[in-house]
Design a protein around this motif. Sequence first.
Motif, PDB file in Angstrom:
ATOM      1  N   VAL A 294      -1.129 -63.266  27.942  1.00  0.00           N
ATOM      2  CA  VAL A 294      -2.366 -64.060  27.716  1.00  0.00           C
ATOM      3  C   VAL A 294      -3.218 -63.249  26.699  1.00  0.00           C
ATOM      4  O   VAL A 294      -3.551 -62.050  27.322  1.00  0.00           O
ATOM      5  N   GLU A 295      -3.677 -63.679  25.798  1.00  0.00           N
ATOM      6  CA  GLU A 295      -4.550 -63.040  25.089  1.00  0.00           C
ATOM      7  C   GLU A 295      -5.660 -63.659  24.521  1.00  0.00           C
ATOM      8  O   GLU A 295      -5.459 -64.940  24.179  1.00  0.00           O
ATOM      9  N   PRO A 296      -7.121 -63.007  24.359  1.00  0.00           N
ATOM     10  CA  PRO A 296      -7.919 -63.643  23.680  1.00  0.00           C
ATOM     11  C   PRO A 296      -7.558 -64.106  22.261  1.00  0.00           C
ATOM     12  O   PRO A 296      -6.995 -63.318  21.408  1.00  0.00           O
ATOM     13  N   TYR A 297      -8.008 -65.280  21.885  1.00  0.00           N
ATOM     14  CA  TYR A 297      -8.171 -65.628  20.555  1.00  0.00           C
ATOM     15  C   TYR A 297      -9.144 -65.242  19.812  1.00  0.00           C
ATOM     16  O   TYR A 297     -10.236 -65.802  20.199  1.00  0.00           O
ATOM     17  N   ARG A 298      -9.111 -64.983  18.471  1.00  0.00           N
ATOM     18  CA  ARG A 298     -10.031 -64.360  17.671  1.00  0.00           C
ATOM     19  C   ARG A 298     -10.580 -65.378  16.784  1.00  0.00           C
ATOM     20  O   ARG A 298      -9.996 -65.560  15.707  1.00  0.00           O
ATOM     21  N   GLY A 299     -11.360 -66.636  17.260  1.00  0.00           N
ATOM     22  CA  GLY A 299     -11.410 -67.569  16.190  1.00  0.00           C
ATOM     23  C   GLY A 299     -12.020 -68.879  17.153  1.00  0.00           C
ATOM     24  O   GLY A 299     -12.449 -68.636  18.249  1.00  0.00           O
TER      25      GLY A 299
END
Length: 129
Positions: free
Chosen positions: A21-26
């Motif tokens: 689970v990773e942050p989405y940059r956008g």
Amino acid sequence: MDKLANPAPGFQRNPDKVITVEPYRGTVTVRTGDIVIARSTRARVLSEPPYPAAFYIPFDDIDFSKLASTEHSTHCPYKGDASYWSVQPASEAGKNAMWAYEHPFDEMTEIRNHGAFYTNKVTVEAKPD
């Protein structure tokens, strides 16, 4: 590592399973037709091969007035029990279009209070920064 209070039985049986689970940059926008159901710059991307990646959007960024909770539920041995919502007005196309793990297993707490959408039921647009 401290003992987990609510460990996922799937990871206990299959410790080599990897879910990230990773942050989405956008910005992630979810629509049905011209109606925006969700828009977020704080979405998370859950990757669980061989399944397609899914965007999990914080509840605060979802317009729940456009959704209705349903009785449908599913169980994942890695994430927990999923609840479902349908797009309003209810039609077969939008039935159970969003799911969320409101009380996920300890290993998946990053997706608590986040909803994900089926891309064959709504339009999910992701625009990177």
